[in-house]
Design an enzyme around this catalytic site. Structure first.
Site, PDB file in Angstrom:
ATOM      1  N   SER A 275       8.232   4.050  -3.765  1.00  0.00           N
ATOM      2  CA  SER A 275       7.256   2.964  -3.713  1.00  0.00           C
ATOM      3  C   SER A 275       5.826   3.495  -3.572  1.00  0.00           C
ATOM      4  O   SER A 275       5.424   4.339  -4.360  1.00  0.00           O
ATOM      5  CB  SER A 275       7.657   2.035  -2.562  1.00  0.00           C
ATOM      6  N   HIS A 416      14.705  -2.879  -4.809  1.00  0.00           N
ATOM      7  CA  HIS A 416      13.673  -1.880  -4.491  1.00  0.00           C
ATOM      8  C   HIS A 416      14.153  -1.067  -3.279  1.00  0.00           C
ATOM      9  O   HIS A 416      14.124  -1.551  -2.154  1.00  0.00           O
ATOM     10  CB  HIS A 416      12.409  -2.667  -4.161  1.00  0.00           C
TER      11      HIS A 416
HETATM   12  C1  GCU Z   1       4.096  -3.496  -2.011  1.00  0.00           C
HETATM   13  C2  GCU Z   1       3.058  -3.061  -3.024  1.00  0.00           C
HETATM   14  C3  GCU Z   1       3.638  -2.005  -3.979  1.00  0.00           C
HETATM   15  C4  GCU Z   1       4.224  -0.865  -3.188  1.00  0.00           C
HETATM   16  C5  GCU Z   1       5.211  -1.401  -2.166  1.00  0.00           C
HETATM   17  C6  GCU Z   1       5.697  -0.354  -1.157  1.00  0.00           C
HETATM   18  O1  GCU Z   1       5.141  -4.176  -2.652  1.00  0.00           O
HETATM   19  O2  GCU Z   1       2.662  -4.204  -3.714  1.00  0.00           O
HETATM   20  O3  GCU Z   1       2.633  -1.504  -4.829  1.00  0.00           O
HETATM   21  O4  GCU Z   1       4.826   0.076  -4.035  1.00  0.00           O
HETATM   22  O5  GCU Z   1       4.573  -2.380  -1.344  1.00  0.00           O
HETATM   23  O6  GCU Z   1       5.149   0.708  -1.045  1.00  0.00           O
HETATM   24  O7  GCU Z   1       6.614  -0.671  -0.416  1.00  0.00           O
END
Ligand code: GCU
Length: 436
Positions: A275, A416
């Protein structure tokens, strides 16, 4: 990952509004203008990676001496900001703990403190596990974690990170501090036992040791002030944000490994992140060519995904909650992705000719799996120029069907996250490229 709303300035109405906005973004209920329809993806043209479409006309020397630095400058100027070149090291390192019989005798656990600055009380707490059965130097997976080293495994000897961290009561963060309850909460994301069994070392540190992921960011509590000119109080619009700082931290950990961890083969360090930390792993691997392999897990917008698809998360969604991850200039391209002088195929191409793995997940549409795949595909000509295979599939593969050339890609079924499935693919990819 909800910020402490009480500390946001303004009246209750504003606080609730900002709080809800952040809550919706960081907890999966995306803003109403998010596009998830393929037919609404605009017709776009990616900025050229190589100057000539006839890639053979471009010599390898030209790539390394001219085009590669040009692309890095574009990404610095418009997306991540320039990383200062000032060398603050060598840093003092201190081994705080070493246990040759960790994980039931299968590994050696080391905890090392790397002092960045005494006055600002900045130091990186590094956790390393080394496989005991190894007869020669071992490869290593290195990455930052979100809530402290104690979250990556339930091992009771891992020090609980004492620093500020974003609130997350469901995993045991209380008053922005980690508690005992956080031990091992993210063991699945790290799969330490599996990595040790497969003969890999693991090195990890908390991202907030380098720069706290604090939604009221003013760059006062991380490493940025160490690089300010006289009277400078925040980074200039073209200077690094938080991702740049985290990437810098990864390079400093690599310095330590090169200098002091003789059990690790320093040419076989794979930098990995999930992420926002996947965005970081890519930027670290792009800038620092000492990383031997680079892995992006669900890194999405500002990571592996192409901005120009305008699918899922976009620049304007990031500005309020997390604009500080990037440089100030990044926000200028809010609603103007088509004019951005760079795009993420360039970021991925900077990893060439080193092995690169991009992984997406079917339910993670916010991160635009197809945009991640297409960026990897569009980076392939540079791999080919440098004598490698790139991504060996012109179409996004079916879920749970990895494709692996010198660039690897899979679309995992599910959410995710980083799962055992993801790690299985990373391990076989690393085994192949590190010839094990
Ligand atoms: C949020 C953000 C993303 C990121 C994610 C994370 O969803 O919008 O860009 O990758 O957090 O890091 O958990």
């Amino acid at each position: 990952m909800i910020p402490p709303i009480k500390s946001l300035e303004g009246n209750l109405g504003i606080r609730l509004f900002v709080g809800l906005f952040l809550f919706s973004i960081l907890n999966g209920a995306e803003p109403a203008d998010t596009n998830y329809l393929e037919e609404k993806v605009p017709k776009y043209r990616l900025p050229k990676l190589l100057k000539s479409d006839l890639k053979r006309a471009e010599t390898v020397t030209e790539w390394y001496e001219k085009r590669r630095p040009e692309l890095q400058t574009l990404l610095e100027t418009h997306i991540y900001g320039k990383t200062p070149t000032r060398d603050l090291g060598p840093f003092q390192t201190r081994i705080i703990d070493i246990d040759p019989q960790a994980l039931n005798g299968r590994a050696t656990r080391k905890q090392i403190s790397i002092t960045i600055d005494d006055k600002l009380q900045l130091s990186i707490d590094l956790l390393v596990y080394l496989p005991n059965q190894a007869e020669e130097q071992v490869p290593c997976f290195m990455g930052l974690n979100f809530y402290g080293n104690q979250t990556v495994h339930a091992d009771p000897k891992i020090r609980i990170n004492p620093r500020w961290m974003a609130g997350k009561s469901e995993i045991g963060i209380k008053n922005n501090r980690a508690t005992e309850a956080t031990r091992g909460v993210y063991h699945e994301r790290w799969q330490i036992e599996r990595l040790i069994k497969r003969g890999y070392a693991v090195a990890t540190a908390y991202c907030g040791d380098i720069d706290p992921d604090n939604y009221q960011h003013d760059f006062s509590d991380g490493i940025h002030p160490l690089f300010y000119r006289d009277n400078q109080s925040k980074p200039d619009p073209g200077e690094w944000g938080t991702i740049g700082a985290w990437a810098w931290g990864l390079s400093r950990i690599l310095d330590y490994i090169i200098e002091s961890e003789s059990a690790i083969n320093a040419k076989q360090v794979a930098v990995i992140g999930h992420s926002r930390l996947g965005k970081t792993a890519l930027w670290a691997g792009a800038q620092d060519q000492r990383f031997g392999l680079v892995i992006s897990n669900n890194s999405g917008c500002g990571g592996a995904a192409l901005y120009r698809r305008e699918f899922g998360e976009r620049i304007h969604h990031m500005i309020k909650p997390v604009g500080y991850w990037f440089c100030g200039n990044h926000a200028n391209f809010s609603h103007r992705e088509q004019e951005l002088p760079a795009d993420q195929h360039m970021l991925l191409a900077l990893v060439a000719p080193r092995p690169l793995y991009v992984a997406s997940a079917t339910e993670d549409q916010w991160a635009d799996p197809k945009g991640e795949f297409l960026a990897a595909l569009a980076a392939s000509p540079v791999y080919e120029l440098l004598g490698k295979t790139g991504l060996p599939s012109p179409q996004i593969p079916e879920p749970n069907t990895p494709v692996q050339g010198t660039i690897g890609y899979h679309l995992r079924n599910g959410a995710h996250a980083v799962t055992a499935y993801d790690w299985e693919q990373y391990l076989s990819f690393a085994d192949r490229h590190f010839k094990r």
